[in-house]
Scaffold this motif. Structure first.
Motif, PDB file in Angstrom:
ATOM      1  N   HIS A   1       6.203   9.690  -0.710  1.00 22.64           N
ATOM      2  CA  HIS A   1       5.052   8.881  -0.308  1.00 22.64           C
ATOM      3  C   HIS A   1       5.470   7.732   0.604  1.00 22.64           C
ATOM      4  O   HIS A   1       6.626   7.346   0.651  1.00 22.64           O
ATOM      5  CB  HIS A   1       4.309   8.341  -1.537  1.00 22.64           C
TER       6      HIS A   1
ATOM      7  N   CYS B   1      -5.622   1.393   6.873  1.00 24.25           N
ATOM      8  CA  CYS B   1      -4.905   1.974   5.732  1.00 24.25           C
ATOM      9  C   CYS B   1      -5.875   2.395   4.629  1.00 24.25           C
ATOM     10  O   CYS B   1      -5.761   3.496   4.070  1.00 24.25           O
ATOM     11  CB  CYS B   1      -3.882   0.985   5.189  1.00 24.25           C
TER      12      CYS B   1
ATOM     13  N   GLU C   1       5.220   3.718   1.739  1.00 26.77           N
ATOM     14  CA  GLU C   1       4.912   2.377   1.268  1.00 26.77           C
ATOM     15  C   GLU C   1       4.997   1.450   2.468  1.00 26.77           C
ATOM     16  O   GLU C   1       5.833   1.622   3.351  1.00 26.77           O
ATOM     17  CB  GLU C   1       5.846   1.927   0.143  1.00 26.77           C
TER      18      GLU C   1
ATOM     19  N   LYS D   1       0.674   7.580  11.826  1.00 30.92           N
ATOM     20  CA  LYS D   1       0.787   7.952  10.401  1.00 30.92           C
ATOM     21  C   LYS D   1       1.204   9.415  10.268  1.00 30.92           C
ATOM     22  O   LYS D   1       2.084   9.746   9.464  1.00 30.92           O
ATOM     23  CB  LYS D   1      -0.538   7.707   9.678  1.00 30.92           C
TER      24      LYS D   1
ATOM     25  N   PHE E   1      -4.739   4.964   1.811  1.00 33.01           N
ATOM     26  CA  PHE E   1      -3.667   4.185   1.192  1.00 33.01           C
ATOM     27  C   PHE E   1      -4.230   3.403   0.013  1.00 33.01           C
ATOM     28  O   PHE E   1      -5.358   2.912   0.063  1.00 33.01           O
ATOM     29  CB  PHE E   1      -3.079   3.193   2.208  1.00 33.01           C
TER      30      PHE E   1
ATOM     31  N   LYS F   1       0.836  -1.198   0.000  1.00 32.02           N
ATOM     32  CA  LYS F   1       0.000   0.000   0.000  1.00 32.02           C
ATOM     33  C   LYS F   1       0.873   1.252   0.000  1.00 32.02           C
ATOM     34  O   LYS F   1       1.965   1.271   0.573  1.00 32.02           O
ATOM     35  CB  LYS F   1      -0.892   0.028   1.250  1.00 32.02           C
ATOM     36  N   SER F   2       0.380   2.296  -0.644  1.00 31.94           N
ATOM     37  CA  SER F   2       1.129   3.549  -0.680  1.00 31.94           C
ATOM     38  C   SER F   2       0.195   4.731  -0.438  1.00 31.94           C
ATOM     39  O   SER F   2      -1.020   4.644  -0.671  1.00 31.94           O
ATOM     40  CB  SER F   2       1.848   3.709  -2.021  1.00 31.94           C
ATOM     41  N   LEU F   3       0.774   5.818   0.028  1.00 36.70           N
ATOM     42  CA  LEU F   3       0.020   7.037   0.308  1.00 36.70           C
ATOM     43  C   LEU F   3       0.931   8.241   0.133  1.00 36.70           C
ATOM     44  O   LEU F   3       2.056   8.252   0.625  1.00 36.70           O
ATOM     45  CB  LEU F   3      -0.537   7.020   1.735  1.00 36.70           C
TER      46      LEU F   3
END
Length: 295
Positions: A249, A263, A251, A235, A268, A130-132
């Motif tokens: 970002h 998430c 991960e 976070k 995410f 997952k990424s954000l």
């Protein structure tokens, strides 16, 4: 011919990597490290005096082997590149005491999956990458987040976490996954890469981050939180830390726990789908066959 990659091969290696992952391959960022690593084996296959593929073997511990970076020039019609490089590494391991041989891959890397399953590798588990995007923050970081905690308290929390249980006791540093050990946790602790959420002296959440060779990525190796508020606080802390480091970002690898729900709720995203990160390992009987000294 197969031999170790050297500095003089840089241009050709980067040329091959530029054709993979839509030009977003990480090989260019790790080339120097891989070439200069005395404990690794970064090797390439030449056919007709031209480099057509390469890969790397590294030791995560003196007996645990990690295979990575297997690449073939998409424009080359060379056959059996992966198989030839794999055999080279198996020959390299002959006579050595090895307890594990593992690698990770993306779910749609079908050629690599088929090659390695045919060679006897078995899938250990599947996680979700997952990424954000990191964002500019206007709120303060919670005072309940601290790195001032004794090691044994962190160790107890991590070892009892759902994250560790559901990830088969593996922790990722980028796409390289390490089997959990107290020694591994101690390296994170000594590097001040662990923070916790404390309430009345009790740990209610914890996060661990890693330094990785992806220049834009802030990599979270472990995250556990009792609720969404704590998750959000951790976070936000990592968001600020990542932005101060010039990262773009997050991960993180996610097992099937409430962390995945947290998430997703926080925005995410997966690249293409969930359950996209696969870990493979070679069974012990095949490792013994590979490492046995042949007459």
């Amino acid at each position: 011919m197969i031999r170790k990659i050297t500095e003089k091969d840089r241009v050709r290696v980067i040329d091959i990597a530029s054709k993979i992952w839509e030009g977003d391959d990480y090989i260019s960022f790790v080339f120097d490290e891989w070439v200069n690593d005395p404990d690794g084996n970064f090797a390439g296959l030449w056919e007709n005096n031209k480099l057509v593929g390469f890969g790397r073997l590294k030791f995560l511990t003196p007996t645990d082997v990690w295979l990575e970076g297997l690449r073939k020039d998409p424009d080359s019609d060379a056959k059996g590149v992966g198989k030839k490089l794999s055999q080279y590494y198996y020959n390299y391991l002959q006579g050595k005491k090895i307890t594990s041989i593992r690698f990770s891959t993306y779910f749609d890397n079908i050629a690599s999956i088929k090659l390695n399953e045919k060679s006897g590798f078995k899938k250990v588990f599947t996680l979700s990458l997952k990424s954000l995007k990191l964002t500019e923050m206007k709120k303060n970081i919670s005072a309940k987040i601290t790195s001032e905690i004794d090691f044994n308290s962190v160790k107890k929390f991590v070892e009892n976490s759902s994250y560790l249980q559901k990830s088969n006791h593996f922790i990722g540093k980028g796409w390289v996954t390490h089997k959990y050990s107290e020694k591994l946790l101690r390296t994170f602790f000594d590097d001040s890469n662990i923070v916790v959420w404390l309430e009345e002296g009790s740990i209610k959440g914890a996060g661990i981050w890693s330094k990785v060779n992806y220049p834009d990525v802030f990599w979270i190796s472990f995250l556990e939180a009792d609720n969404f508020e704590i998750f959000t606080g951790l976070k936000d802390y990592f968001n600020l830390l990542g932005r101060n480091m010039g990262k773009d970002h997050f991960e993180i690898l996610i097992p099937d726990t409430k962390l995945k729900e947290f998430c997703n709720r926080a925005g995410f995203e997966s690249w293409e789908q969930e359950n996209d990160f696969l870990l493979y390992e070679l069974p012990q009987e095949l490792i013994k066959k590979i490492t046995s000294v042949r007459a």
